[in-house]
Structure formats: C-alpha cells, structure tokens
Scaffold this motif. Structure first.
Motif, PDB file in Angstrom:
ATOM      1  N   ALA A  50     -17.178  30.154 -57.811  1.00 37.16           N
ATOM      2  CA  ALA A  50     -17.601  30.855 -56.828  1.00 37.16           C
ATOM      3  C   ALA A  50     -17.300  30.361 -55.593  1.00 37.16           C
ATOM      4  O   ALA A  50     -16.910  30.946 -54.519  1.00 37.16           O
ATOM      5  CB  ALA A  50     -19.283  30.878 -57.078  1.00 37.16           C
ATOM      6  N   VAL A  51     -17.278  28.867 -55.631  1.00 42.91           N
ATOM      7  CA  VAL A  51     -16.884  28.147 -54.210  1.00 42.91           C
ATOM      8  C   VAL A  51     -15.249  28.363 -53.972  1.00 42.91           C
ATOM      9  O   VAL A  51     -14.882  28.645 -52.969  1.00 42.91           O
ATOM     10  CB  VAL A  51     -17.122  26.700 -54.538  1.00 42.91           C
ATOM     11  CG1 VAL A  51     -16.638  25.869 -53.307  1.00 42.91           C
ATOM     12  CG2 VAL A  51     -18.765  26.346 -54.406  1.00 42.91           C
ATOM     13  N   CYS A  52     -14.553  28.455 -55.232  1.00 44.26           N
ATOM     14  CA  CYS A  52     -13.349  28.582 -55.153  1.00 44.26           C
ATOM     15  C   CYS A  52     -12.733  30.053 -54.546  1.00 44.26           C
ATOM     16  O   CYS A  52     -12.036  30.086 -53.780  1.00 44.26           O
ATOM     17  CB  CYS A  52     -12.501  28.336 -56.438  1.00 44.26           C
ATOM     18  SG  CYS A  52     -10.760  28.863 -56.433  1.00 44.26           S
ATOM     19  N   LEU A  53     -13.541  30.952 -55.015  1.00 41.57           N
ATOM     20  CA  LEU A  53     -13.179  32.507 -54.524  1.00 41.57           C
ATOM     21  C   LEU A  53     -13.658  32.610 -53.104  1.00 41.57           C
ATOM     22  O   LEU A  53     -13.217  33.058 -52.183  1.00 41.57           O
ATOM     23  CB  LEU A  53     -14.038  33.351 -55.415  1.00 41.57           C
ATOM     24  CG  LEU A  53     -13.647  33.533 -56.771  1.00 41.57           C
ATOM     25  CD1 LEU A  53     -14.349  34.457 -57.709  1.00 41.57           C
ATOM     26  CD2 LEU A  53     -11.965  33.807 -56.828  1.00 41.57           C
ATOM     27  N   PHE A  54     -14.861  31.843 -52.793  1.00 39.68           N
ATOM     28  CA  PHE A  54     -15.197  31.765 -51.166  1.00 39.68           C
ATOM     29  C   PHE A  54     -14.020  31.259 -50.428  1.00 39.68           C
ATOM     30  O   PHE A  54     -13.947  31.914 -49.260  1.00 39.68           O
ATOM     31  CB  PHE A  54     -16.691  30.923 -51.288  1.00 39.68           C
ATOM     32  CG  PHE A  54     -16.805  30.861 -49.626  1.00 39.68           C
ATOM     33  CD1 PHE A  54     -17.814  32.122 -49.085  1.00 39.68           C
ATOM     34  CD2 PHE A  54     -16.879  29.709 -49.102  1.00 39.68           C
ATOM     35  CE1 PHE A  54     -17.907  31.848 -47.584  1.00 39.68           C
ATOM     36  CE2 PHE A  54     -17.276  29.684 -47.918  1.00 39.68           C
ATOM     37  CZ  PHE A  54     -17.857  30.731 -47.080  1.00 39.68           C
ATOM     38  N   CYS A  55     -13.156  30.081 -50.824  1.00 40.95           N
ATOM     39  CA  CYS A  55     -12.402  29.476 -49.873  1.00 40.95           C
ATOM     40  C   CYS A  55     -11.191  30.259 -49.980  1.00 40.95           C
ATOM     41  O   CYS A  55     -10.516  30.126 -49.061  1.00 40.95           O
ATOM     42  CB  CYS A  55     -12.267  27.915 -50.488  1.00 40.95           C
ATOM     43  SG  CYS A  55     -13.628  26.848 -50.102  1.00 40.95           S
ATOM     44  N   TRP A  56     -10.695  30.954 -50.993  1.00 37.62           N
ATOM     45  CA  TRP A  56      -9.474  31.595 -51.231  1.00 37.62           C
ATOM     46  C   TRP A  56      -9.424  33.060 -51.019  1.00 37.62           C
ATOM     47  O   TRP A  56      -8.367  33.605 -50.697  1.00 37.62           O
ATOM     48  CB  TRP A  56      -8.812  31.182 -52.508  1.00 37.62           C
ATOM     49  CG  TRP A  56      -8.177  29.811 -52.738  1.00 37.62           C
ATOM     50  CD1 TRP A  56      -8.807  28.691 -53.251  1.00 37.62           C
ATOM     51  CD2 TRP A  56      -7.165  29.487 -51.960  1.00 37.62           C
ATOM     52  NE1 TRP A  56      -7.914  27.715 -53.070  1.00 37.62           N
ATOM     53  CE2 TRP A  56      -6.876  28.122 -52.333  1.00 37.62           C
ATOM     54  CE3 TRP A  56      -6.188  30.207 -51.436  1.00 37.62           C
ATOM     55  CZ2 TRP A  56      -5.839  27.197 -51.841  1.00 37.62           C
ATOM     56  CZ3 TRP A  56      -4.755  29.213 -51.008  1.00 37.62           C
ATOM     57  CH2 TRP A  56      -4.920  27.910 -51.287  1.00 37.62           C
ATOM     58  N   PRO A  68     -10.395  34.899 -48.436  1.00 34.82           N
ATOM     59  CA  PRO A  68     -10.038  35.364 -47.074  1.00 34.82           C
ATOM     60  C   PRO A  68      -8.372  35.232 -46.953  1.00 34.82           C
ATOM     61  O   PRO A  68      -7.834  36.091 -46.453  1.00 34.82           O
ATOM     62  CB  PRO A  68     -10.740  34.538 -46.140  1.00 34.82           C
ATOM     63  CG  PRO A  68     -12.002  33.976 -46.800  1.00 34.82           C
ATOM     64  CD  PRO A  68     -11.542  34.154 -48.295  1.00 34.82           C
ATOM     65  N   PHE A  69      -7.927  34.198 -47.556  1.00 35.53           N
ATOM     66  CA  PHE A  69      -6.387  33.758 -47.548  1.00 35.53           C
ATOM     67  C   PHE A  69      -5.794  34.996 -48.137  1.00 35.53           C
ATOM     68  O   PHE A  69      -4.896  35.717 -47.833  1.00 35.53           O
ATOM     69  CB  PHE A  69      -6.373  32.747 -48.264  1.00 35.53           C
ATOM     70  CG  PHE A  69      -4.964  32.106 -48.645  1.00 35.53           C
ATOM     71  CD1 PHE A  69      -4.204  31.729 -47.748  1.00 35.53           C
ATOM     72  CD2 PHE A  69      -4.271  32.913 -49.633  1.00 35.53           C
ATOM     73  CE1 PHE A  69      -2.663  31.373 -48.150  1.00 35.53           C
ATOM     74  CE2 PHE A  69      -2.831  32.415 -50.138  1.00 35.53           C
ATOM     75  CZ  PHE A  69      -2.284  31.928 -49.029  1.00 35.53           C
ATOM     76  N   HIS A  70      -6.432  35.539 -49.352  1.00 35.24           N
ATOM     77  CA  HIS A  70      -5.573  36.386 -50.248  1.00 35.24           C
ATOM     78  C   HIS A  70      -5.858  37.841 -49.439  1.00 35.24           C
ATOM     79  O   HIS A  70      -5.171  38.739 -49.211  1.00 35.24           O
ATOM     80  CB  HIS A  70      -6.048  36.868 -51.612  1.00 35.24           C
ATOM     81  CG  HIS A  70      -5.537  35.568 -52.390  1.00 35.24           C
ATOM     82  ND1 HIS A  70      -3.973  35.483 -52.535  1.00 35.24           N
ATOM     83  CD2 HIS A  70      -6.176  34.279 -52.850  1.00 35.24           C
ATOM     84  CE1 HIS A  70      -3.946  34.021 -53.377  1.00 35.24           C
ATOM     85  NE2 HIS A  70      -5.055  33.428 -53.531  1.00 35.24           N
ATOM     86  N   ILE A 126      -9.018  30.226 -41.681  1.00 35.62           N
ATOM     87  CA  ILE A 126      -8.931  30.693 -43.013  1.00 35.62           C
ATOM     88  C   ILE A 126      -8.021  29.877 -43.611  1.00 35.62           C
ATOM     89  O   ILE A 126      -8.105  29.468 -45.100  1.00 35.62           O
ATOM     90  CB  ILE A 126      -7.935  32.018 -43.109  1.00 35.62           C
ATOM     91  CG1 ILE A 126      -9.027  32.999 -42.721  1.00 35.62           C
ATOM     92  CG2 ILE A 126      -7.334  32.569 -44.585  1.00 35.62           C
ATOM     93  CD1 ILE A 126      -8.312  34.764 -42.513  1.00 35.62           C
ATOM     94  N   THR A 127      -6.989  29.208 -43.073  1.00 36.13           N
ATOM     95  CA  THR A 127      -6.107  28.099 -43.695  1.00 36.13           C
ATOM     96  C   THR A 127      -6.955  27.084 -43.754  1.00 36.13           C
ATOM     97  O   THR A 127      -6.988  26.472 -45.098  1.00 36.13           O
ATOM     98  CB  THR A 127      -4.975  27.751 -42.684  1.00 36.13           C
ATOM     99  OG1 THR A 127      -4.267  28.811 -42.387  1.00 36.13           O
ATOM    100  CG2 THR A 127      -3.942  26.780 -43.211  1.00 36.13           C
ATOM    101  N   SER A 128      -7.804  26.617 -42.939  1.00 35.65           N
ATOM    102  CA  SER A 128      -8.522  25.306 -43.231  1.00 35.65           C
ATOM    103  C   SER A 128      -9.647  25.556 -44.183  1.00 35.65           C
ATOM    104  O   SER A 128      -9.760  24.590 -44.962  1.00 35.65           O
ATOM    105  CB  SER A 128      -9.324  24.958 -41.776  1.00 35.65           C
ATOM    106  OG  SER A 128      -8.580  24.845 -40.723  1.00 35.65           O
ATOM    107  N   LEU A 129      -9.838  26.944 -44.415  1.00 39.75           N
ATOM    108  CA  LEU A 129     -11.159  27.184 -45.432  1.00 39.75           C
ATOM    109  C   LEU A 129     -10.504  26.794 -46.865  1.00 39.75           C
ATOM    110  O   LEU A 129     -11.000  26.316 -47.724  1.00 39.75           O
ATOM    111  CB  LEU A 129     -11.480  28.334 -45.280  1.00 39.75           C
ATOM    112  CG  LEU A 129     -12.711  28.990 -46.450  1.00 39.75           C
ATOM    113  CD1 LEU A 129     -14.031  28.046 -46.087  1.00 39.75           C
ATOM    114  CD2 LEU A 129     -12.926  30.478 -45.796  1.00 39.75           C
ATOM    115  N   SER A 130      -9.131  27.586 -46.938  1.00 44.95           N
ATOM    116  CA  SER A 130      -8.450  27.358 -48.163  1.00 44.95           C
ATOM    117  C   SER A 130      -8.055  25.868 -48.553  1.00 44.95           C
ATOM    118  O   SER A 130      -8.275  25.451 -49.765  1.00 44.95           O
ATOM    119  CB  SER A 130      -7.181  28.281 -48.279  1.00 44.95           C
ATOM    120  OG  SER A 130      -6.149  27.801 -47.121  1.00 44.95           O
TER     121      SER A 130
END
Length: 338
Positions: free
Chosen positions: A269-275, A277-279, A303-307
């Motif tokens: 879930a954390v991975c999807l939250f971070c990535w 917006p990028f996609h 967005i970049t910082s979040l990923s």
C-alpha cells in the motif's frame, strides 16, 4: 534527437508549453530547456531539492543496509518472505547509493561524470521503477499461495528458501531485460549553444513516437500489469478468507501467517501511494497538453520526491510490523563482552 534527462532535475521553463511527464518521470526533461540558475534561486529549489534528496539518501541507505545485515546474519530471519524483502532492500539501497551523483549534477547544473557512469545511473534510476513493484508482486503471489494452502489445509513443500533465491534471481534478470532499452539510449548530450553536458536518454527520429512509446512501455510494464496482478490476487485472497469464515469455525490463518500477510499488504500500500502519482503523470502526459506554471513545477518535484521516498520507508515498516525483525535487530545491536 530527442534528449531526456535524469528525474526530478531541471524542469523545462524555456517556453510556455510543458510536458508534465518529463517533469516527473525518470525519463526527465529536454536539455534544450534547462533553466537558468536564477530559476532555481527564485523558487528555492536549488537548495531545497539537494536537502530533501540527501535526507532520503541518508535514511534509505542506513535503514536498508540494516535490513540487509539483519536478514543475512540472523539465522531465524532466513524465510521465504524475508528473501524477497532482502532483495527489495538491495534494490532500494542501490538506488540511494546513486542519489549523491544526481544531487551533484543538480548543483553543478551539468554532467561531469562521463558516458559509462551516465548509462549506469540512468539504468539504476529505471531499476528503481520496476524492481520494487515486481518484488512486491512476487511477495503478493507468495502470500496468496500461503493463504490458499492454509485454507485448503495443504502443505507447500516447494516453498523453500532456495526456491525464493531462484525466483529473486529471475526477477532481477527480468528487470534488467526491461530496463535494457533505456541503457542503450542513455548517453551524454552536449548542447551546441554553450557546450553544457547532460546525462540523458537520446531517442532517434521520429522523437515524438519514441517518447510516447517509452511512456506507454513504462506505464504498462511498471504499473498496469503488476498492479492489476496484485489487485486480482488480494481480491481472490479476501474472497477465500471470507468464505472460510462463513463455512468454518477454524481461523483462516494462524497468528504468525496473518501478521506477515498484513505486513506485505501495508508495504504494498505504501509503495502504491508513493508511485501512483508518478504513473498517473504519464497518463496526464498522454492525454493532455499542460501549460508551464510554478504550481505545476512544484507538483512535479513533489511527485518525484514522493517516489524517491519509497526507498527509505520500508525499513521502518518492517521495524513496526515484524516482531521477528525487531527482535533480531535488537539482539544483534546489543553490546557483547569480548
């Protein structure tokens, strides 16, 4: 040739039209639109970004190295799930190791490190997109098989630590194959007007078609397929557990298996939250033509910082959610008399 640079650095501000994807993607930006240094100072990004990326680097490198050390050294940590976690930590560590070079390029505003290192850095940047989600996909498949076997009261003799090693190796090979086109196109581009060098992806003509293809390629292989697979697996898993509770008084999972499943789900879930917006920015780029504004540039950096931040969050999740990891780390960090 169309040239695209390292993620999160030097957004194009030289005209009114901006490609939102190029601001947020690992495929970066057009070097012909590298902004003047005054742009960075006006927005304070010249100082803020290196600070943010330095924190991500320090925290991620420390946390993931600790995870690697504990799993390799603690005998009880050698489980199938932890083998996948180990490889996930290695992938995150690999990415955080190259962040200082990205920071240096941002501060210098040119690429001084040569062609070979450019290919290495851009390749690792792309590994970061694919490796995390693919290892989480494998972990989700493993969790589904564990739940299925538990519900059916079956054993899993094929689910061994050795098998997990082989599967992890296959994931690395798959990611290398997926990223190889980006390695081929990576190179140092020198602007004809001032000789400034950038580490970029240089696509041949027709440039627009190549860029669109690369966006769709990353979106499908780095997000759509693995996330769809994960969603289907967890939907089926919850369905089976629900039926198990309705048809039997027995617990679907024992306490230990339930905790591991919850941990994998939260890490996912954390991975999807971070990535995500990028996609999503890729979809925006494919469907719209946005105008360049300070607000849009701010969103792109966020967005970049979040990923990037995803690479330093997992160790904290393990520490909070996995009792065995916490106990092993505490035991190994205790001072022992000679």
């Amino acid at each position: 040739m169309e040239n695209v640079s390292i993620p999160g650095f030097a957004p194009p501000v030289c005209n009114d039209s901006v490609d939102f994807y190029s601001l947020t993607s690992v495929n970066g930006t057009h070097p012909n639109c590298i902004p003047p240094s005054g742009f960075y100072f006006y927005t304070d990004l010249y100082i803020i970004l290196p600070v943010i990326y330095s924190v991500i680097c320090a925290v991620g490198l420390t946390g993931n190295t600790a995870v690697i050390y504990v799993i390799l050294k603690a005998p009880r940590m050698k489980t199938v799930t932890n083998m996948f976690i180990l490889n996930l930590a290695i992938a995150d560590d690999l990415f955080t190791l190259v962040l200082p070079i990205n920071i240096a390029e941002h501060l210098l505003q040119y690429w001084p490190f040569g062609e070979v290192l450019c290919k290495v850095i851009l390749s690792i940047d792309h590994y970061n997109i694919f490796s995390s989600i693919y290892f989480l996909t494998v972990m989700s498949i493993d969790r589904y098989l564990v739940v299925l076997a538990t519900v059916s009261s079956k054993r899993m003799p094929y689910r061994t630590y050795r098998a997990a090693k082989i599967i992890s190796l296959c994931v690395w090979i798959l990611v290398i194959l997926i990223v190889s086109p980006y390695t081929v196109f990576a190179g140092v581009y020198e602007r004809p007007n001032d000789g400034r060098k950038s580490c970029v992806l240089s696509f041949p003509s027709p440039e627009g078609s190549w860029i669109t293809t690369s966006r769709i390629y990353t979106l499908i292989l780095g997000f759509a397929i693995p996330v769809s697979t994960i969603c289907i697996l967890y939907t089926m898993m919850l369905y089976k557990l629900r039926n198990m509770r309705l048809n039997s008084n027995a617990k679907a999972l024992d306490k230990a298996k339930k905790k591991v499943t919850i941990m994998v789900f939260i890490v996912l879930a954390v991975c999807l939250f971070c990535w995500t917006p990028f996609h999503l920015s890729t979809i925006v780029a494919l469907t719209t033509d946005l105008r360049n504004t300070p607000f849009l540039i701010g969103i792109s950096y966020f967005i970049t910082s979040l990923s990037y931040a995803n690479s330093c969050l997992n160790p904290f999740l393990y520490a909070f959610l996995d009792d065995s990891f916490r106990k092993a780390f505490k035991k190994m960090s205790e001072c022992r008399p000679a």
